[in-house]
Write a protein that holds these residues in place. Sequence first.
Motif, short mmCIF file in Angstrom:
data_model
loop_
_atom_site.label_atom_id
_atom_site.label_comp_id
_atom_site.label_asym_id
_atom_site.label_seq_id
_atom_site.Cartn_x
_atom_site.Cartn_y
_atom_site.Cartn_z
N LEU A 32 12.92 -19.55 -27.21
CA LEU A 32 13.02 -20.52 -28.30
C LEU A 32 11.87 -20.41 -29.30
O LEU A 32 12.03 -20.73 -30.47
N GLY A 33 10.70 -19.94 -28.86
CA GLY A 33 9.57 -19.75 -29.77
C GLY A 33 9.81 -18.64 -30.78
O GLY A 33 9.07 -18.54 -31.77
N LEU A 34 10.83 -17.82 -30.57
CA LEU A 34 11.20 -16.81 -31.56
C LEU A 34 11.98 -17.41 -32.72
O LEU A 34 12.16 -16.77 -33.76
N VAL A 35 12.44 -18.64 -32.55
CA VAL A 35 13.28 -19.31 -33.54
C VAL A 35 12.58 -20.53 -34.15
O VAL A 35 12.71 -20.78 -35.34
N PHE A 36 11.86 -21.29 -33.33
CA PHE A 36 11.29 -22.57 -33.76
C PHE A 36 9.77 -22.55 -33.77
O PHE A 36 9.14 -21.85 -32.98
N THR A 37 9.19 -23.40 -34.63
CA THR A 37 7.75 -23.64 -34.59
C THR A 37 7.44 -24.51 -33.36
O THR A 37 8.34 -25.18 -32.84
N SER A 38 6.20 -24.51 -32.93
CA SER A 38 5.84 -25.30 -31.74
C SER A 38 5.99 -26.80 -32.00
O SER A 38 6.23 -27.56 -31.08
N ASP A 39 5.88 -27.22 -33.26
CA ASP A 39 5.99 -28.64 -33.60
C ASP A 39 7.35 -29.00 -34.21
O ASP A 39 7.48 -30.02 -34.90
N VAL A 40 8.36 -28.20 -33.92
CA VAL A 40 9.69 -28.42 -34.50
C VAL A 40 10.18 -29.84 -34.22
O VAL A 40 9.86 -30.44 -33.19
N ARG A 41 10.95 -30.35 -35.16
CA ARG A 41 11.68 -31.60 -34.95
C ARG A 41 13.15 -31.26 -35.05
O ARG A 41 13.59 -30.61 -36.01
N VAL A 42 13.93 -31.69 -34.06
CA VAL A 42 15.37 -31.45 -34.04
C VAL A 42 16.07 -32.79 -33.97
O VAL A 42 15.85 -33.57 -33.04
N TYR A 52 14.33 -34.77 -31.03
CA TYR A 52 13.40 -34.06 -30.14
C TYR A 52 12.20 -33.63 -30.97
O TYR A 52 12.35 -33.06 -32.04
N HIS A 53 11.01 -33.93 -30.46
CA HIS A 53 9.75 -33.60 -31.15
C HIS A 53 9.03 -32.52 -30.38
O HIS A 53 8.62 -32.75 -29.23
N GLY A 54 8.89 -31.37 -30.97
CA GLY A 54 8.15 -30.27 -30.36
C GLY A 54 9.04 -29.35 -29.55
O GLY A 54 10.11 -29.73 -29.06
N LEU A 55 8.57 -28.14 -29.42
CA LEU A 55 9.33 -27.09 -28.73
C LEU A 55 9.55 -27.43 -27.27
O LEU A 55 10.64 -27.21 -26.74
N ALA A 56 8.56 -27.99 -26.60
CA ALA A 56 8.69 -28.30 -25.17
C ALA A 56 9.79 -29.34 -24.93
O ALA A 56 10.61 -29.19 -24.01
N GLU A 57 9.82 -30.38 -25.76
CA GLU A 57 10.84 -31.42 -25.60
C GLU A 57 12.23 -30.86 -25.88
O GLU A 57 13.20 -31.16 -25.18
#
Length: 154
Positions: A32-42, A52-57
Amino acid sequence: MTVVLPRDDALAIQEILALFAHLFDNNDVAGLGLVFTSDVRVDIGLDPSRTYHGLAEFADYVRSKSAAAPDHHTVNTSLLPQEDGSVRARSRYLGINLEGRLTSGEFLDVLVRTPQGWRISYRRSVPRTPRPAGAGAPVSQVLEPWRGTSAGRS
């Protein structure tokens, strides 16, 4: 002023958008880090109904969908370069769920250039079909910031 998006950037962004479906549908949370920033909001839904806030979430969400993930196809993407260097991407998605029913909607993305390349920093998934009763704001209102043309490519 029209912002021009170089063709190499447009192709790189198209590849990122296509890669998402492969990662999501195959429960490849490591990718997923190949697609999203670490602080992505979805945001998912018209209201949205889930955020969802952040890649981990977001990765936790992807893991939870592993057994029920539909088969996604990202199509008809329009790229809108912005004055701040980001790019808004509007794509249609088609999904086939486990029962064989078709779903469709819009992916509304904001992509930014990172040291690793283009990444999605914001994604909103807006369902079109089937649309639940009382689904909230009309789809046209949600799409307004992503209207335009992709004429800004060189």
